[in-house]
Design a protein around this motif. Sequence first.
Motif, PDB file in Angstrom:
ATOM      1  N   ASP A  94       0.816  -1.197   0.000  1.00 31.80           N
ATOM      2  CA  ASP A  94       0.000   0.000   0.000  1.00 31.80           C
ATOM      3  C   ASP A  94       0.854   1.252   0.000  1.00 31.80           C
ATOM      4  O   ASP A  94       0.570   2.224  -0.680  1.00 31.80           O
ATOM      5  CB  ASP A  94      -0.927   0.017   1.218  1.00 31.80           C
ATOM      6  N   GLN A  95       1.942   1.239   0.805  1.00 28.99           N
ATOM      7  CA  GLN A  95       2.810   2.398   0.842  1.00 28.99           C
ATOM      8  C   GLN A  95       3.473   2.622  -0.506  1.00 28.99           C
ATOM      9  O   GLN A  95       3.726   3.752  -0.903  1.00 28.99           O
ATOM     10  CB  GLN A  95       3.853   2.213   1.942  1.00 28.99           C
ATOM     11  N   LYS A  96       3.748   1.548  -1.220  1.00 19.27           N
ATOM     12  CA  LYS A  96       4.343   1.683  -2.538  1.00 19.27           C
ATOM     13  C   LYS A  96       3.327   2.206  -3.540  1.00 19.27           C
ATOM     14  O   LYS A  96       3.651   3.023  -4.405  1.00 19.27           O
ATOM     15  CB  LYS A  96       4.885   0.325  -2.995  1.00 19.27           C
ATOM     16  N   ILE A  97       2.073   1.763  -3.429  1.00 15.57           N
ATOM     17  CA  ILE A  97       1.049   2.207  -4.355  1.00 15.57           C
ATOM     18  C   ILE A  97       0.648   3.653  -4.076  1.00 15.57           C
ATOM     19  O   ILE A  97       0.435   4.430  -4.996  1.00 15.57           O
ATOM     20  CB  ILE A  97      -0.191   1.293  -4.259  1.00 15.57           C
ATOM     21  N   LEU A 125       1.494  12.450  -0.583  1.00 17.69           N
ATOM     22  CA  LEU A 125       0.952  13.359  -1.582  1.00 17.69           C
ATOM     23  C   LEU A 125       1.839  14.575  -1.838  1.00 17.69           C
ATOM     24  O   LEU A 125       1.614  15.309  -2.780  1.00 17.69           O
ATOM     25  CB  LEU A 125      -0.447  13.827  -1.153  1.00 17.69           C
ATOM     26  N   ASN A 126       2.847  14.800  -1.007  1.00 17.46           N
ATOM     27  CA  ASN A 126       3.720  15.949  -1.210  1.00 17.46           C
ATOM     28  C   ASN A 126       5.013  15.595  -1.932  1.00 17.46           C
ATOM     29  O   ASN A 126       5.996  16.337  -1.876  1.00 17.46           O
ATOM     30  CB  ASN A 126       4.058  16.613   0.132  1.00 17.46           C
ATOM     31  N   HIS A 127       5.017  14.435  -2.572  1.00 16.32           N
ATOM     32  CA  HIS A 127       6.254  13.971  -3.203  1.00 16.32           C
ATOM     33  C   HIS A 127       6.034  13.699  -4.696  1.00 16.32           C
ATOM     34  O   HIS A 127       5.140  12.936  -5.069  1.00 16.32           O
ATOM     35  CB  HIS A 127       6.752  12.701  -2.523  1.00 16.32           C
ATOM     36  N   ILE A 128       6.855  14.348  -5.535  1.00 15.75           N
ATOM     37  CA  ILE A 128       6.881  14.066  -6.975  1.00 15.75           C
ATOM     38  C   ILE A 128       8.235  13.439  -7.292  1.00 15.75           C
ATOM     39  O   ILE A 128       9.277  14.030  -6.990  1.00 15.75           O
ATOM     40  CB  ILE A 128       6.711  15.357  -7.812  1.00 15.75           C
ATOM     41  N   ASP A 172       6.029  11.096 -18.623  1.00 20.26           N
ATOM     42  CA  ASP A 172       6.845  10.309 -17.710  1.00 20.26           C
ATOM     43  C   ASP A 172       5.979   9.571 -16.693  1.00 20.26           C
ATOM     44  O   ASP A 172       6.393   8.540 -16.147  1.00 20.26           O
ATOM     45  CB  ASP A 172       7.838  11.206 -16.965  1.00 20.26           C
ATOM     46  N   TYR A 173       4.802  10.111 -16.405  1.00 22.40           N
ATOM     47  CA  TYR A 173       3.929   9.454 -15.441  1.00 22.40           C
ATOM     48  C   TYR A 173       3.519   8.063 -15.917  1.00 22.40           C
ATOM     49  O   TYR A 173       3.270   7.169 -15.094  1.00 22.40           O
ATOM     50  CB  TYR A 173       2.694  10.309 -15.172  1.00 22.40           C
ATOM     51  N   GLU A 174       3.445   7.862 -17.223  1.00 23.09           N
ATOM     52  CA  GLU A 174       3.082   6.547 -17.734  1.00 23.09           C
ATOM     53  C   GLU A 174       4.136   5.521 -17.344  1.00 23.09           C
ATOM     54  O   GLU A 174       3.818   4.396 -16.934  1.00 23.09           O
ATOM     55  CB  GLU A 174       2.912   6.592 -19.252  1.00 23.09           C
ATOM     56  N   ARG A 175       5.401   5.889 -17.471  1.00 15.24           N
ATOM     57  CA  ARG A 175       6.494   4.983 -17.118  1.00 15.24           C
ATOM     58  C   ARG A 175       6.548   4.734 -15.612  1.00 15.24           C
ATOM     59  O   ARG A 175       6.656   3.589 -15.165  1.00 15.24           O
ATOM     60  CB  ARG A 175       7.818   5.583 -17.606  1.00 15.24           C
ATOM     61  N   VAL A 176       6.461   5.787 -14.829  1.00 18.68           N
ATOM     62  CA  VAL A 176       6.616   5.681 -13.382  1.00 18.68           C
ATOM     63  C   VAL A 176       5.435   4.952 -12.734  1.00 18.68           C
ATOM     64  O   VAL A 176       5.593   4.256 -11.727  1.00 18.68           O
ATOM     65  CB  VAL A 176       6.800   7.087 -12.771  1.00 18.68           C
ATOM     66  N   ALA A 177       4.246   5.084 -13.327  1.00 20.51           N
ATOM     67  CA  ALA A 177       3.047   4.484 -12.733  1.00 20.51           C
ATOM     68  C   ALA A 177       3.149   2.977 -12.585  1.00 20.51           C
ATOM     69  O   ALA A 177       2.497   2.387 -11.711  1.00 20.51           O
ATOM     70  CB  ALA A 177       1.813   4.841 -13.565  1.00 20.51           C
ATOM     71  N   ARG A 216      -5.763   8.610 -19.673  1.00 21.25           N
ATOM     72  CA  ARG A 216      -4.788   7.724 -19.034  1.00 21.25           C
ATOM     73  C   ARG A 216      -3.721   8.483 -18.259  1.00 21.25           C
ATOM     74  O   ARG A 216      -3.342   8.066 -17.162  1.00 21.25           O
ATOM     75  CB  ARG A 216      -4.142   6.814 -20.087  1.00 21.25           C
ATOM     76  N   LEU A 217      -3.204   9.581 -18.795  1.00 21.21           N
ATOM     77  CA  LEU A 217      -2.190  10.342 -18.050  1.00 21.21           C
ATOM     78  C   LEU A 217      -2.735  10.774 -16.694  1.00 21.21           C
ATOM     79  O   LEU A 217      -2.000  10.828 -15.703  1.00 21.21           O
ATOM     80  CB  LEU A 217      -1.741  11.568 -18.845  1.00 21.21           C
ATOM     81  N   GLN A 218      -4.000  11.088 -16.639  1.00 18.24           N
ATOM     82  CA  GLN A 218      -4.656  11.463 -15.380  1.00 18.24           C
ATOM     83  C   GLN A 218      -4.563  10.325 -14.371  1.00 18.24           C
ATOM     84  O   GLN A 218      -4.236  10.538 -13.191  1.00 18.24           O
ATOM     85  CB  GLN A 218      -6.125  11.812 -15.672  1.00 18.24           C
ATOM     86  N   VAL A 219      -4.839   9.105 -14.824  1.00 17.78           N
ATOM     87  CA  VAL A 219      -4.820   7.940 -13.938  1.00 17.78           C
ATOM     88  C   VAL A 219      -3.396   7.631 -13.492  1.00 17.78           C
ATOM     89  O   VAL A 219      -3.143   7.329 -12.315  1.00 17.78           O
ATOM     90  CB  VAL A 219      -5.441   6.715 -14.632  1.00 17.78           C
ATOM     91  N   TYR A 220      -2.445   7.694 -14.422  1.00 14.36           N
ATOM     92  CA  TYR A 220      -1.050   7.438 -14.066  1.00 14.36           C
ATOM     93  C   TYR A 220      -0.585   8.425 -12.994  1.00 14.36           C
ATOM     94  O   TYR A 220       0.024   8.035 -11.992  1.00 14.36           O
ATOM     95  CB  TYR A 220      -0.161   7.564 -15.294  1.00 14.36           C
ATOM     96  N   ALA A 221      -0.872   9.698 -13.194  1.00 11.16           N
ATOM     97  CA  ALA A 221      -0.434  10.719 -12.246  1.00 11.16           C
ATOM     98  C   ALA A 221      -1.118  10.538 -10.892  1.00 11.16           C
ATOM     99  O   ALA A 221      -0.502  10.718  -9.839  1.00 11.16           O
ATOM    100  CB  ALA A 221      -0.713  12.113 -12.815  1.00 11.16           C
ATOM    101  N   LEU A 222      -2.386  10.181 -10.918  1.00 13.80           N
ATOM    102  CA  LEU A 222      -3.129   9.948  -9.681  1.00 13.80           C
ATOM    103  C   LEU A 222      -2.495   8.811  -8.890  1.00 13.80           C
ATOM    104  O   LEU A 222      -2.352   8.892  -7.666  1.00 13.80           O
ATOM    105  CB  LEU A 222      -4.590   9.613  -9.999  1.00 13.80           C
ATOM    106  N   SER A 223      -2.087   7.760  -9.571  1.00 10.05           N
ATOM    107  CA  SER A 223      -1.503   6.606  -8.888  1.00 10.05           C
ATOM    108  C   SER A 223      -0.170   6.950  -8.246  1.00 10.05           C
ATOM    109  O   SER A 223       0.178   6.414  -7.197  1.00 10.05           O
ATOM    110  CB  SER A 223      -1.321   5.442  -9.867  1.00 10.05           C
ATOM    111  N   VAL A 224       0.577   7.841  -8.853  1.00 12.12           N
ATOM    112  CA  VAL A 224       1.915   8.177  -8.363  1.00 12.12           C
ATOM    113  C   VAL A 224       1.873   9.125  -7.171  1.00 12.12           C
ATOM    114  O   VAL A 224       2.569   8.929  -6.176  1.00 12.12           O
ATOM    115  CB  VAL A 224       2.769   8.783  -9.496  1.00 12.12           C
ATOM    116  N   ALA A 225       1.063  10.162  -7.249  1.00 12.34           N
ATOM    117  CA  ALA A 225       1.105  11.184  -6.190  1.00 12.34           C
ATOM    118  C   ALA A 225      -0.236  11.827  -5.914  1.00 12.34           C
ATOM    119  O   ALA A 225      -0.297  12.988  -5.504  1.00 12.34           O
ATOM    120  CB  ALA A 225       2.142  12.244  -6.547  1.00 12.34           C
ATOM    121  N   GLY A 226      -1.314  11.130  -6.150  1.00 11.24           N
ATOM    122  CA  GLY A 226      -2.629  11.647  -5.791  1.00 11.24           C
ATOM    123  C   GLY A 226      -2.938  12.987  -6.422  1.00 11.24           C
ATOM    124  O   GLY A 226      -2.626  13.240  -7.585  1.00 11.24           O
TER     125      GLY A 226
END
Length: 387
Positions: A15-18, A22-25, A34-39, A335-345
């Motif tokens: 869970d912590q990995k997923i 929220l204050n970290h990019i 890049d969010y697609e790759r990092v997600a 999709r970019l929206q979902v990737y970014a949401l998964s990475v940092a809310g």
Amino acid sequence: MSLDSENQAGNMQLDQKIYPPLNHIPADIVRANDYERVAANFIPPDRLAYVDGGSGHNVTLRANVDAFTKYSILPRSLKDLSEAHTQIQLLSQTYSHPIFLAPVAHQKLVHPRAEIATAEAAAATDTCMVASTLSSFSLEDIARNTHSQSWFQLYFQAKEADTHALLQRAIRAGYQAIVLTIDASIQVPSDSALKANFTFPDDMQAANIIHQSSSLTPAAASTNHKSIFLRYMQTAATKERVQKLLSVSTIPVFIKGVMSDEDALLYQSLGAAGMIVSNHGGRTLDGVPACLTVLSQLRNAVGKDYPLLFDSGIRSGADIFKAIALGADAVLIGRLQVYALSVAGALGVAHMMKLLKEELALCMAIAGCASIEDIKHSKLHRNTERQ
């Protein structure tokens, strides 16, 4: 895995990995895509297969993205950009930029705060968010957190009363427009999602329709070829259903999922306020054309002043520029929206939007475009097909 099981010791590390703070990019995110790759580091593999995938063999999904490589932006010089801006007007409403957040269902698959976090990002970036019928939080909760312009995406429900109840709820909640999706009555999973054994968790429910009784008939719930047609017709757009919805809605209705001239002209004649050129990100019928390849044709069909939006395949500010140059008034990001949401809310989605706006502004500056209207009058270079 349940998204609500953070209190279970066996899932804490995952869970912590997923769901990072929220204050970290991540430092290696310098472009929106890049969010697609990092997600991939934040979404469990089976869910990532579902999010990444389209339908079937992903032919249309890949075509949507590849279509943008067929065009290049021509640099222009000696242009006065001292008062350049990205504002647009749609139906007498002013938007600070032409980048909307597309309706994306079940956002709790990638983040526990789901559409609430997305709504906060929309508010922070002055972005119009289009909330989904199949959202993890109710349309009312989402509206309370946007604090900016927002639209509501609507699917026809099997029961007319349920459809119109959703419409009235959206109007009462303050949404400025309805986006009626007409191309996704039936969706076919991608091969990658099937091979990953993706299934929706038992607690993954669509908050807006949770109280509706089951409305598919037994025949429509079975799997023979006749029942496919029956199931399709229970929630499909028909001329009668569209006319009825247009007649009772007190706010503008946009039609999403238009890909042909004939349909575009018909919806226009019925009184739709505008349309969204979309093949659902390649998530309906695999093998349909890439959206970008039909955009100019549809613009010519409906005329230069009719509101025409675009989604499917956008991964950068340059893609946004190209879509506008080919006929779109604005674009929607899925999709970019979902990737970014998964990475940092919320912070991730806001940062992704910031990057897209900067990338678009850079393209405008190099192309000598001081406004979105200037982009519409610019010419793209058609790249020679590779041998």
